[in-house]
Write a protein that holds these residues in place. Structure first.
Motif, PDB file in Angstrom:
ATOM      1  N   TYR A  71       0.758  -1.269  -0.015  1.00  0.00           N
ATOM      2  CA  TYR A  71       0.056  -0.036   0.009  1.00  0.00           C
ATOM      3  C   TYR A  71       0.740   1.124   0.175  1.00  0.00           C
ATOM      4  CZ  TYR A  71      -3.449  -3.340   1.387  1.00  0.00           C
ATOM      5  OH  TYR A  71      -4.502  -4.457   1.347  1.00  0.00           O
ATOM      6  N   ARG A  72       0.598   2.075  -1.095  1.00  0.00           N
ATOM      7  CA  ARG A  72       1.703   3.369  -1.183  1.00  0.00           C
ATOM      8  C   ARG A  72       1.038   4.368  -0.129  1.00  0.00           C
ATOM      9  NH1 ARG A  72       1.689   4.380  -7.700  1.00  0.00           N
ATOM     10  NH2 ARG A  72       2.854   2.497  -8.119  1.00  0.00           N
ATOM     11  N   PHE A  73      -0.092   4.322   0.457  1.00  0.00           N
ATOM     12  CA  PHE A  73      -0.583   5.348   1.362  1.00  0.00           C
ATOM     13  C   PHE A  73       0.164   5.035   2.744  1.00  0.00           C
ATOM     14  CE2 PHE A  73      -3.670   2.290   0.704  1.00  0.00           C
ATOM     15  CZ  PHE A  73      -4.048   1.618   2.051  1.00  0.00           C
ATOM     16  N   LEU A  74       0.761   3.909   3.000  1.00  0.00           N
ATOM     17  CA  LEU A  74       1.487   3.803   4.320  1.00  0.00           C
ATOM     18  C   LEU A  74       2.746   3.963   4.127  1.00  0.00           C
ATOM     19  CD1 LEU A  74      -0.284   0.087   5.335  1.00  0.00           C
ATOM     20  CD2 LEU A  74      -0.897   2.427   6.133  1.00  0.00           C
ATOM     21  N   ASP A  75       3.326   4.425   4.902  1.00  0.00           N
ATOM     22  CA  ASP A  75       4.716   4.673   5.124  1.00  0.00           C
ATOM     23  C   ASP A  75       5.502   4.486   6.426  1.00  0.00           C
ATOM     24  OD1 ASP A  75       4.423   6.612   7.035  1.00  0.00           O
ATOM     25  OD2 ASP A  75       4.275   8.237   5.381  1.00  0.00           O
ATOM     26  N   HIS A  76       6.789   4.255   6.862  1.00  0.00           N
ATOM     27  CA  HIS A  76       7.372   3.980   7.959  1.00  0.00           C
ATOM     28  C   HIS A  76       7.026   4.427   9.178  1.00  0.00           C
ATOM     29  CE1 HIS A  76       9.640   7.749   7.034  1.00  0.00           C
ATOM     30  NE2 HIS A  76      10.039   7.559   8.410  1.00  0.00           N
ATOM     31  N   ALA A  77       6.067   5.553   8.947  1.00  0.00           N
ATOM     32  CA  ALA A  77       5.673   6.359  10.159  1.00  0.00           C
ATOM     33  C   ALA A  77       4.085   6.327  10.427  1.00  0.00           C
ATOM     34  CB  ALA A  77       5.879   8.001  10.100  1.00  0.00           C
ATOM     35  N   SER A  78       3.766   5.422   9.561  1.00  0.00           N
ATOM     36  CA  SER A  78       2.231   5.034   9.718  1.00  0.00           C
ATOM     37  C   SER A  78       1.871   4.209  11.173  1.00  0.00           C
ATOM     38  CB  SER A  78       1.707   4.209   8.677  1.00  0.00           C
ATOM     39  OG  SER A  78       0.408   3.663   8.762  1.00  0.00           O
ATOM     40  N   ARG A  79       0.759   4.813  11.644  1.00  0.00           N
ATOM     41  CA  ARG A  79       0.468   4.223  12.913  1.00  0.00           C
ATOM     42  C   ARG A  79      -0.220   2.537  12.697  1.00  0.00           C
ATOM     43  NH1 ARG A  79      -2.375   8.708  16.740  1.00  0.00           N
ATOM     44  NH2 ARG A  79      -0.501  10.163  17.198  1.00  0.00           N
ATOM     45  N   VAL A  80      -0.665   2.462  11.585  1.00  0.00           N
ATOM     46  CA  VAL A  80      -1.021   1.159  11.467  1.00  0.00           C
ATOM     47  C   VAL A  80       0.066   0.046  11.113  1.00  0.00           C
ATOM     48  CG1 VAL A  80      -1.903  -0.545   9.463  1.00  0.00           C
ATOM     49  CG2 VAL A  80      -3.028   1.700   9.748  1.00  0.00           C
TER      50      VAL A  80
END
Length: 236
Positions: free
Chosen positions: A120-129
């Motif tokens: 998922y492109r909308f997730l990054d290393h800082a995502s709380r998910v």
């Protein structure tokens, strides 16, 4: 974002508890009916099965009626694309299954984070998910210990929470039930509840996603509040 999800959970507490209550009432009714029949010498297995099927049929009818009423209300909202909402709900279900599917995998927390980050492109290393939900979910389900519990999606409620131009936002509440219990959590595995929020663009692309697991303490507090509502103010 976690605070926003908690606010939405409070706003949707009624639906959350109604869904849970429906399931509990159905289970109680089935159990009660079977118990009563088993206490009668003349009762047969076929009679007990008939009671169970009748109760399950009533539950299906009630859910279908609620779904029809909800669709009618949604259709009355100005500017809401019903077909798009249907499509986005499918997307929400797939997102949830992607997040919770790790309970049946042998991946490590880091491996699951890398997989979701790449998917998922909308997730990054800082995502709380990735940084909060994934470790919490995998620890809770026992995956990090190598003897996890497999969960299946038992109930899912996704509602439109906001429409802003061409962007739609949704809030979902899911109940996941254990279906295969490992030796470590054989006596402790219970249903888990996940609250999640996501938004989509007109072409169906997901723009954001957040999720958190509802603790048993929070669930019990909501249930207690529903069972003991505040007394109405006296008139006049």
């Amino acid at each position: 974002m976690n605070e926003e999800i908690k606010d939405r959970l409070r706003q949707h507490a009624g639906k959350f508890l109604i869904g849970g209550t429906r399931a509990l009432l159905a289970l109680s009714a089935v159990t009660l009916g079977a118990s009563l029949l088993s206490g009668r010498p003349t009762a047969s297995d076929s009679q007990a099965e008939a009671v169970v099927q009748k109760l399950e049929g009533k539950l299906r009818d009630a859910r279908a009626k609620l779904a029809t009423q909800h669709a009618a209300l949604l259709a009355q909202l100005p500017g809401v694309d019903i077909e798009r909402v249907k499509r986005d709900r499918v997307t929400g279900r797939l997102l949830l299954l992607s997040l919770t599917g790790s309970s049946a995998s042998s991946r490590t927390v880091k491996g699951q984070q890398v997989l979701l980050d790449a998917r998922y492109r909308f997730l990054d290393h800082a995502s709380r998910v990735l940084t909060e939900f994934v470790p919490d979910w995998m620890t809770t389900t026992g995956t990090t210990k190598g003897a996890g519990t497999t969960y299946t999606l038992a109930d899912l409620d996704i509602d439109v929470s906001r429409v802003q131009g061409l962007n739609y936002s949704y809030t979902g509440v899911a109940r996941l039930d254990p279906v295969r219990i490992g030796p470590v959590q054989a006596s402790a595995a219970k249903s888990e509840f996940v609250v999640f929020a996501y938004s989509t663009s007109q072409d169906g692309a997901v723009k954001s996603l957040d999720a958190c697991r509802v603790s048993s303490k929070t669930r019990d507090a909501l249930a207690a509040a529903n069972e003991n509502p505040p007394s109405p103010e006296p008139a006049g």
